[in-house]
Design a protein around this motif. Structure first.
Motif, PDB file in Angstrom:
ATOM      1  N   ALA A  69       0.837  -1.200   0.000  1.00 41.56           N
ATOM      2  CA  ALA A  69       0.000   0.000   0.000  1.00 41.56           C
ATOM      3  C   ALA A  69       0.871   1.248   0.000  1.00 41.56           C
ATOM      4  O   ALA A  69       0.533   2.248  -0.628  1.00 41.56           O
ATOM      5  N   GLY A  70       2.019   1.187   0.688  1.00 43.46           N
ATOM      6  CA  GLY A  70       2.923   2.326   0.762  1.00 43.46           C
ATOM      7  C   GLY A  70       3.464   2.722  -0.604  1.00 43.46           C
ATOM      8  O   GLY A  70       3.470   3.896  -0.966  1.00 43.46           O
ATOM      9  N   THR A 116       1.123   4.696  -3.128  1.00 44.83           N
ATOM     10  CA  THR A 116       0.796   6.111  -2.976  1.00 44.83           C
ATOM     11  C   THR A 116       1.833   7.017  -3.640  1.00 44.83           C
ATOM     12  O   THR A 116       1.682   8.217  -3.622  1.00 44.83           O
ATOM     13  N   ARG A 117       2.900   6.422  -4.205  1.00 44.94           N
ATOM     14  CA  ARG A 117       3.934   7.289  -4.771  1.00 44.94           C
ATOM     15  C   ARG A 117       3.850   7.344  -6.296  1.00 44.94           C
ATOM     16  O   ARG A 117       3.260   6.482  -6.930  1.00 44.94           O
ATOM     17  N   GLN A 118       4.482   8.393  -6.835  1.00 46.19           N
ATOM     18  CA  GLN A 118       4.454   8.568  -8.286  1.00 46.19           C
ATOM     19  C   GLN A 118       5.309   7.529  -8.981  1.00 46.19           C
ATOM     20  O   GLN A 118       6.223   6.967  -8.397  1.00 46.19           O
ATOM     21  N   ILE A 175       8.084   6.950 -11.746  1.00 47.26           N
ATOM     22  CA  ILE A 175       9.107   7.700 -12.488  1.00 47.26           C
ATOM     23  C   ILE A 175       9.509   6.897 -13.708  1.00 47.26           C
ATOM     24  O   ILE A 175       9.619   5.668 -13.642  1.00 47.26           O
ATOM     25  N   SER A 198       8.901   2.072  -9.765  1.00 45.13           N
ATOM     26  CA  SER A 198       8.423   2.942  -8.694  1.00 45.13           C
ATOM     27  C   SER A 198       6.900   3.033  -8.770  1.00 45.13           C
ATOM     28  O   SER A 198       6.296   2.718  -9.789  1.00 45.13           O
ATOM     29  N   ARG A 249       5.541  -0.716  -9.413  1.00 41.75           N
ATOM     30  CA  ARG A 249       6.267  -1.552  -8.452  1.00 41.75           C
ATOM     31  C   ARG A 249       5.284  -2.445  -7.690  1.00 41.75           C
ATOM     32  O   ARG A 249       5.510  -3.642  -7.534  1.00 41.75           O
ATOM     33  N   ARG A 305      -6.295   1.873   1.929  1.00 41.86           N
ATOM     34  CA  ARG A 305      -4.942   1.967   1.399  1.00 41.86           C
ATOM     35  C   ARG A 305      -4.117   2.932   2.237  1.00 41.86           C
ATOM     36  O   ARG A 305      -2.988   2.645   2.600  1.00 41.86           O
ATOM     37  N   ALA A 324      -0.929   2.122   4.405  1.00 41.09           N
ATOM     38  CA  ALA A 324       0.315   2.811   4.061  1.00 41.09           C
ATOM     39  C   ALA A 324       0.914   3.479   5.289  1.00 41.09           C
ATOM     40  O   ALA A 324       2.132   3.524   5.451  1.00 41.09           O
ATOM     41  N   ARG A 358      14.329   4.411  -6.108  1.00 41.50           N
ATOM     42  CA  ARG A 358      12.983   4.310  -6.687  1.00 41.50           C
ATOM     43  C   ARG A 358      11.980   3.727  -5.702  1.00 41.50           C
ATOM     44  O   ARG A 358      10.784   3.893  -5.864  1.00 41.50           O
ATOM     45  N   PRO A 371       8.588  11.407  -6.437  1.00 39.24           N
ATOM     46  CA  PRO A 371       7.839  12.352  -5.625  1.00 39.24           C
ATOM     47  C   PRO A 371       6.515  11.737  -5.177  1.00 39.24           C
ATOM     48  O   PRO A 371       6.010  10.873  -5.883  1.00 39.24           O
TER      49      PRO A 371
END
Lengths: 287, 300
Positions: free
Chosen positions: A32-33, A36-38, A40, A196, A200, B3, B7, B42, B70
């Protein structure tokens, strides 16, 4: 109607299995972590294969599960050559993992991809031999027939070499612990080094889905699949699959990974002859 | 919703840029349950900068920073208590989830070199191979060090924050496949005090390379590794110095003893090894011995 139920059973097994595997591997919050990220993008990636590799990996897991009988005589794809279909899933997994390492256009993923291709071939050979050995008493390549042939005695007892060898194959197919040559620590996560965000997460989910699939196939071929007293067939299959998943995750976290060149030697010199022996002994017993 | 709740429970994925004198503390920090050392930028959302990064490594640090997807944040660690740093990382993550903006790129998004129009296809090198178009080194054929046939050689610079290398070490390696055919030391590892040579830290480094992260955490927590086939997985005779190989050094660390090493020639030790073997060799050298060897090579 039955087909619809079986499609549902395959999907539900994959979904519940992935969640269970993530919990067993303590990876659920982490998945889940990353979500939440973009995401790349690397320089000049092979976008099509980057997106298709995790999708194909998931599809191969689902396809493998589709030949597994959920009750005696009842599989979504009741093919006379179920073992061959599963064998194709195994072989294509090498290609999918290679494409995953190829697509980001970066050195470490590519090293992981080539390493996995080198390890993959000698892993597939014992896999085929132990599966053919399991098919001999059934006199059929159908997984439904292989389940039926285990009504008296499970293959894990009749062919004691089969399941341990197949677990090595399972570790390789799910990129886990001692057989994780694609995504190893010395190459910064290998084929996943440039992954990422959601991409990922998807790759990690596909790995867990393949864990469910390969465990279900092992439960079917060596532990009698849906056979068992009192409880209905699917429940027995789920129980045996869950136990094998737990065993694989435990092995993955506890057994050291040797260097690729040494593993190649072990595969060709030790495991391949062992799988030959398994095939010969099973053949003689089945005569 | 689910989620986000999940997280929030995840161990913080942190990419560590470890400076001089901070290796032991940083490695012990990542044995905590609530911290996870990402194997690649990454996979991280926080950049942990431990100690003062020397000026010559600052550009590399900026590049690592920009490789973190980001929203991202940077946390500086100047020797505070590990609990405080873990709390600050958690706070930074909470801020990122709340605002979702994070830090901007530090370097401009442009190629390191200009286009150099050399060779028939304008990329440098010969024919369709080699050269460094836009500063990206391309593979070029060369003799295979094992059998003398012609095989592609790829040269790349790796470090100083690559997680499989000791902090500060930058290697320029020429690879054929994953065989190292040539290696030179661009910068030696950052100086570390003797606490980085502690047997449990040395053992944990080797265990992580063997894919045994949880066993490494157990060792740093003062427990037994609880792992199978550790000795057998290490090839016999690999990284032999003064008559002891990696197996011997690992056996000494498992007993809680130090494994002192005499002088050795680092490039010679790594040349001809496969990448995974070379990384095992480096992880099996106590930081103080490695720093001495790298500096000796640089001076020579």
């Amino acid at each position: 109607m039955t087909v619809l139920l079986l499609v549902l059973a395959v999907c539900a097994t994959l979904l519940a299995g992935v969640v269970l595997a993530a919990v067993l591997d303590r990876a659920l919050p982490e998945l889940a972590g990353t979500m939440t990220r973009q995401r790349i993008e690397t320089e000049a990636p092979d976008r099509m294969n980057r997106d298709l590799a995790p999708a194909f990996y998931l599809a191969l897991a689902a396809e493998g599960l589709s030949v597994v009988p959920f009750a005696p005589g009842l599989a979504l794809i009741d093919s006379p050559v179920g073992v061959v279909i599963w064998g194709a899933c195994e072989a294509l997994t090498i290609i999918v993992v290679f494409l995953h390492g190829w697509s980001p256009n970066a050195p470490f993923p590519l090293i992981g991809a080539y390493r996995y291709a080198a390890i993959g071939l000698p892993v597939m050979l014992p896999s085929m031999f132990v599966l053919i050995a399991a098919a001999l008493p059934a006199e059929s390549l159908s997984l439904v027939a292989i389940v039926d042939s285990q009504r008296e005695i499970w293959n894990v007892l009749r062919q004691p070499l089969g399941l341990p060898l197949f677990l090595v194959v399972a570790l390789a197919l799910t990129l886990r612990g001692p057989m994780d040559y694609a995504d190893a620590a010395d190459i910064a996560g290998g084929t996943s080094a440039e992954d990422s965000g959601a991409g990922r997460t998807l790759w990690q989910v596909a790995r867990l889905a393949m864990l469910v699939s390969v465990s279900a196939v092992a439960a079917t071929v060596f532990l009698g699949g849906p056979l068992g007293p009192v409880l209905p067939g699917p429940v027995w299959l789920w129980l045996k699959t869950a136990v094998l998943m737990a065993v694989l995750i435990w092995l993955g976290n506890r057994v050291a990974r040797t260097t690729p060149s040494r593993m190649l030697t072990i595969l060709w010199v030790v495991l391949l002859p062992l799988s030959f022996a398994d095939l010969i002994i099973s053949g003689v017993l089945a005569l | 919703m689910i989620r986000d709740t999940l997280a929030a429970r995840a161990p913080a994925a942190v990419f560590a840029a470890i400076g001089p004198g901070r290796q032991a503390d940083a490695e012990r920090l990542f044995a905590r349950r609530d911290m996870r050392r990402a194997s690649t930028p990454r996979d991280a959302s926080v950049l942990l900068v431990a100690g003062d990064i020397p000026a010559e490594a600052s550009e590399a640090l900026a590049r690592v920073h920009d490789q973190i997807p980001p929203p991202r944040a940077t946390v500086q660690w100047q020797g505070e208590d590990p609990d405080r740093i873990a709390a600050r990382v958690a706070e930074a993550l909470k801020d990122l989830r709340g605002t979702g903006t994070g830090e901007a790129d530090r370097l401009p998004d442009e190629p390191p070199n200009e286009w150099k129009g050399i060779g028939p296809h304008g990329q440098g090198g010969k024919g369709m191979m080699g050269g460094t178009p836009y500063g990206r080194p391309m593979a070029m054929t060369g003799p295979d060090i094992r059998d003398g046939l012609q095989l592609d050689r790829y040269t790349a610079r790796i470090g100083p924050f690559a997680p499989m290398l000791p902090p500060g070490l930058t290697l320029e390696v020429t690879l054929q496949g994953d065989v190292i055919c040539d290696v030179s030391i661009d910068s030696p590892p950052f100086a570390q005090p003797a606490d980085a040579d502690a047997p449990d830290l040395c053992l944990a480094r080797v265990l992580r390379l063997l894919g045994l992260d949880r066993a490494a955490d157990r060792v740093l927590g003062g427990k037994r590794p609880g792992a199978l086939w550790v000795r057998g997985a290490i090839p016999r005779g690999l990284g032999r110095i003064d008559g002891t190989d990696i197996r011997g050094r690992v056996a000494a660390w498992r007993k809680g003893e130090a494994a002192p090493l005499g002088p050795f020639d680092l490039p010679q030790l790594l040349t001809g090894a496969e990448w995974s073997e070379a990384m095992l060799i480096l992880a099996s050298l106590p930081p103080s011995a490695l720093i001495r060897a790298a500096r000796a090579t640089e001076a020579a």
